[in-house]
Structures are given as C-alpha cells and as structure tokens.
Design an enzyme around this catalytic site. Structure first.
Site, short mmCIF file in Angstrom:
data_model
loop_
_atom_site.label_atom_id
_atom_site.label_comp_id
_atom_site.label_asym_id
_atom_site.label_seq_id
_atom_site.Cartn_x
_atom_site.Cartn_y
_atom_site.Cartn_z
N SER A 14 0.80 -1.23 0.00
CA SER A 14 0.00 0.00 0.00
C SER A 14 0.83 1.27 0.00
CB SER A 14 -0.96 -0.01 1.20
OG SER A 14 -1.81 -1.13 1.09
N SER A 15 2.15 1.13 -0.04
CA SER A 15 3.00 2.34 -0.04
C SER A 15 4.38 2.02 -0.59
CB SER A 15 3.12 2.89 1.39
OG SER A 15 3.91 4.05 1.43
N ILE A 17 7.99 1.16 -1.75
CA ILE A 17 8.66 0.12 -2.55
C ILE A 17 7.70 -1.02 -2.86
CG2 ILE A 17 10.52 -1.61 -2.49
CD1 ILE A 17 12.09 0.43 -0.68
N ASP A 36 -1.22 -5.63 3.60
CA ASP A 36 -0.77 -4.42 4.29
C ASP A 36 -1.76 -4.15 5.43
OD1 ASP A 36 1.24 -1.93 3.01
OD2 ASP A 36 0.00 -1.47 4.77
N ASP A 51 -1.98 -7.40 10.11
CA ASP A 51 -1.03 -6.73 11.00
C ASP A 51 0.15 -7.68 11.17
OD1 ASP A 51 0.50 -5.63 12.96
OD2 ASP A 51 -1.09 -5.51 14.47
N LEU A 52 1.25 -7.33 10.53
CA LEU A 52 2.40 -8.25 10.50
C LEU A 52 3.13 -8.34 11.85
CD1 LEU A 52 3.68 -7.39 6.92
CD2 LEU A 52 2.84 -9.62 7.67
N GLY A 77 7.62 -2.74 6.27
CA GLY A 77 8.61 -2.50 7.31
C GLY A 77 8.35 -1.16 7.98
N SER A 116 18.24 -3.56 3.95
CA SER A 116 18.63 -2.16 3.86
C SER A 116 20.14 -2.08 3.86
CB SER A 116 18.10 -1.39 5.08
OG SER A 116 18.70 -0.10 5.15
N TYR A 156 16.67 -0.87 14.37
CA TYR A 156 16.36 -1.00 12.93
C TYR A 156 17.53 -1.70 12.23
CZ TYR A 156 15.25 0.14 8.10
OH TYR A 156 14.98 0.05 6.75
N1 LIG Z 1 12.65 4.16 2.03
C1 LIG Z 1 13.90 3.89 2.34
O1 LIG Z 1 14.77 4.80 2.39
C2 LIG Z 1 14.33 2.49 2.63
C3 LIG Z 1 15.70 2.18 2.60
C4 LIG Z 1 16.12 0.88 2.87
C5 LIG Z 1 15.17 -0.09 3.17
N2 LIG Z 1 13.85 0.23 3.22
C6 LIG Z 1 12.92 -0.83 3.55
O2 LIG Z 1 12.03 -0.98 2.48
C7 LIG Z 1 10.80 -1.54 2.96
C8 LIG Z 1 9.65 -0.74 2.39
O3 LIG Z 1 9.75 0.58 2.90
P1 LIG Z 1 9.14 1.83 2.14
O4 LIG Z 1 10.25 2.79 1.95
O5 LIG Z 1 8.34 1.36 0.99
O6 LIG Z 1 8.21 2.41 3.32
P2 LIG Z 1 6.65 2.79 3.33
O7 LIG Z 1 6.41 3.35 4.69
O8 LIG Z 1 6.35 3.61 2.14
O9 LIG Z 1 5.92 1.37 3.18
C9 LIG Z 1 5.90 0.42 4.23
C10 LIG Z 1 4.58 -0.32 4.17
O10 LIG Z 1 4.60 -1.31 5.22
C11 LIG Z 1 3.32 -1.33 5.80
N3 LIG Z 1 3.37 -1.83 7.19
C12 LIG Z 1 4.05 -1.28 8.22
N4 LIG Z 1 3.79 -1.96 9.35
C13 LIG Z 1 2.92 -2.94 9.03
C14 LIG Z 1 2.25 -3.96 9.76
N5 LIG Z 1 2.41 -4.08 11.11
N6 LIG Z 1 1.43 -4.81 9.11
C15 LIG Z 1 1.23 -4.65 7.79
N7 LIG Z 1 1.81 -3.73 7.03
C16 LIG Z 1 2.65 -2.86 7.64
C17 LIG Z 1 2.87 0.13 5.78
O11 LIG Z 1 1.46 0.26 5.95
C18 LIG Z 1 3.37 0.58 4.41
O12 LIG Z 1 2.38 0.38 3.42
C19 LIG Z 1 10.89 -1.53 4.48
O13 LIG Z 1 11.23 -2.81 4.92
C20 LIG Z 1 12.04 -0.57 4.75
O14 LIG Z 1 12.69 -0.88 5.96
C21 LIG Z 1 13.41 1.49 2.95
#
Ligand SMILES: NC(=O)c1ccc[n+]([C@@H]2O[C@H](COP(=O)([O-])OP(=O)(O)OC[C@H]3O[C@@H](n4cnc5c(N)ncnc54)[C@H](O)[C@@H]3O)[C@@H](O)[C@H]2O)c1
Length: 254
Positions: A14-15, A17, A36, A51-52, A77, A116, A156
């Site tokens: 839902s958001s 990556i 999600d 809810d993960l 995440g 990450s 983290y």
């Molecule tokens: N954005 C960055 O800079 C970055 C860098 C390295 C790694 N990451 C990793 O990439 C992954 C995706 O991150 P993103 O940047 O797309 O962030 P984001 O916040 O855009 O997306 C994260 C998604 O995870 C979902 N989520 C969170 N907790 C949840 C739960 N308890 N149950 C179900 N869904 C849940 C959120 O609702 C959201 O849709 C994560 O694991 C993050 O750690 C992100």
C-alpha cells in the site's frame, strides 16, 4: 525475464517500494495479491489486510491467500522510531512467520526480503543473528530477544542485519529441501513516505555526511525491478544473496 501468469504476494503493497513492485509486477503480467495494514492505493488482483506484528493476524491472512504462490515479496517495514519490540515483530519475526506459513505453497518459487544498506554490518554480530535465526517460531524468537535485548537506538539496523543472515541461512535450506529460493534486496535511501523517519532516526549530521557521498536517494521504481528479477525464473540459480541496490553505498563502505 517474464512474470506472466505468476501469482506474487507482496507485503507493504500500500505504499512506497511494495506499491511500486506491485504496480510493475502487474504490468509484467503477474497476478498480485497485496498485504498491508492500510488499504492499497493502486489496482491489485487481490488484497488482504494484515497486522504483521501479530501472528494470529498473519495466520488469518494466510488462510485468505491462494493455494499456490509463485513468489512472496516481504517489503513491509517500519523505522527505528517505533518501539524496538514492534520493530522486531514487523521487520523480522512477523516476516519470518508469514514466510514459513507459505512454504508449502511456494515449492519451486521465490521469496524476496527487503533489507537495507543499514544492515551492511551483519558480519559483526553474526553469532547472535545465527542464534536468532535458529529460534523455532515467533514466540521462541520473542523469548530469545527478551534474554538478549537489542538497543532501541540501533534496533532498525539490528533487525535488518538479522534479516540478511536469516535470508542466507534459510535461503540455503529452503532451496535444498523445497526448491524455494530466498534472497534479499538492500536499498540505500529511497524517496518513500518512511524516508523522513530514517532522517530523524539517524540524525541530521549523519544524513548530511551520507548525502555528500551519494548522487541522490533512489526512486522506488529503481528498487522494484531487481526485486522482480529475483522473483523471476531468470534468477533460478540464485539463492541466499543480499543484493545492494543503493547507487554505490555498499561499494563505498567496502
Ligand atoms: N525508504 C527507504 O529509504 C528504505 C531504505 C532501505 C530499506 N527500506 C525498507 O524498504 C521496505 C519498504 O519501505 P518503504 O520505503 O516502501 O516504506 P513505506 O512506509 O512507504 O511502506 C511500508 C509499508 O509497510 C506497511 N506496514 C508497516 N507496518 C505494518 C504492519 N504491522 N502490518 C502490515 N503492514 C505494515 C505500511 O502500511 C506501508 O504500506 C521496508 O522494509 C524498509 O525498511 C526502505
């Protein structure tokens, strides 16, 4: 590289990556089921709220997934601004619980975890990460963490390191025993809604120093293609790797 008629389950769809990976996978012909806590903002072939952080919620969600899954992308995440126990649950224990529950449906398929660049130092704590990887299930993992507490400030990084190690250990075994490949992709900073939390988590000084060493943060559409390559049959001989997709940060740290 083709994803035609593959069924791909994507957490975090839902958001950020996860959403971009879902969009591209559908464009490439896959059937995508999103998972999600929030509703998706794009068209998917199916969506299951979950809810993960809660194994009971994961079990209920698994019962709503198809009987056959070709690939699972664990992209959901949270940042280290959340409580360390919640970070442990969402970023590691819940991800692992979901993956293990889907093993019987994934034979011949693939799992891709999103780690990450902040997990780059996994070898420094290898014994601890191996011990956590060997815990039998969600509850046993929680017990191990209660006995071996992780600092809030670096939780983290710790659970991304732990995920790199679990990907390797489990990736080897699942390939040998079930023909399931398990790999991970390690992004550097990516322009998604969570990025501001990472800046807060690391502090302005560290972020400014890092920014001087990289061209720019990635866009999510630069992370999705390598994830889907690892889902595809083109990667059929690749298992247990952690692929940096970071514009060179891993090379800088080496
Ligand atoms: N954005 C960055 O800079 C970055 C860098 C390295 C790694 N990451 C990793 O990439 C992954 C995706 O991150 P993103 O940047 O797309 O962030 P984001 O916040 O855009 O997306 C994260 C998604 O995870 C979902 N989520 C969170 N907790 C949840 C739960 N308890 N149950 C179900 N869904 C849940 C959120 O609702 C959201 O849709 C994560 O694991 C993050 O750690 C992100």
């Amino acid at each position: 590289m083709s994803l035609t008629s593959k069924t791909i389950v994507i957490t975090g769809a839902s958001s950020g990556i996860g959403a971009e990976t879902a969009r591209l996978a559908r464009f490439m012909g896959a059937k995508v089921i999103g998972m999600d806590r929030n509703d998706p903002a794009i068209t998917l072939d199916g969506f299951v709220q979950v809810d993960l952080s809660d194994p009971a919620s994961i079990d209920a969600a698994v019962s709503a997934l198809p009987e056959r899954v070709d690939a699972l992308v664990n992209a959901a995440g949270i940042s280290g601004l959340a409580d360390r126990d919640l970070v442990a649950k969402v970023n590691y224990l819940g991800l692992r619980h979901l993956t293990e529950a889907l093993v019987p449906r994934l034979s011949g398929g693939a799992v891709v975890n999103v780690t990450s660049i902040l997990g780059f130092d996994w070898q420094a704590r290898l014994d601890a990460h191996k011990a956590l990887a060997e815990t039998a299930d969600f509850a046993a993992g929680l017990k191990w963490l209660a006995d071996n507490p992780v600092p809030q400030e670096t939780c983290y990084q710790y659970f991304k390191e732990a995920l790199v190690v679990w990907t390797k250990k489990r990736g080897y075994r699942l390939f040998m025993d079930h023909d399931i490949r398990v790999n991970s992709v390690a992004p550097g900073p990516v322009m998604t809604p969570i990025l501001g939390e990472f800046v807060q988590m690391l502090g302005e000084e560290r972020v400014a120093a890092d920014a001087a060493n990289i061209k720019r943060p990635a866009i999510a559409d630069e992370i999705a293609p390598p994830i889907l390559f690892l889902c595809s049959d083109a990667a059929r001989w690749i298992t247990g790797i952690n692929l940096p997709v970071d514009g060179g940060i891993d090379a800088l740290y080496t």
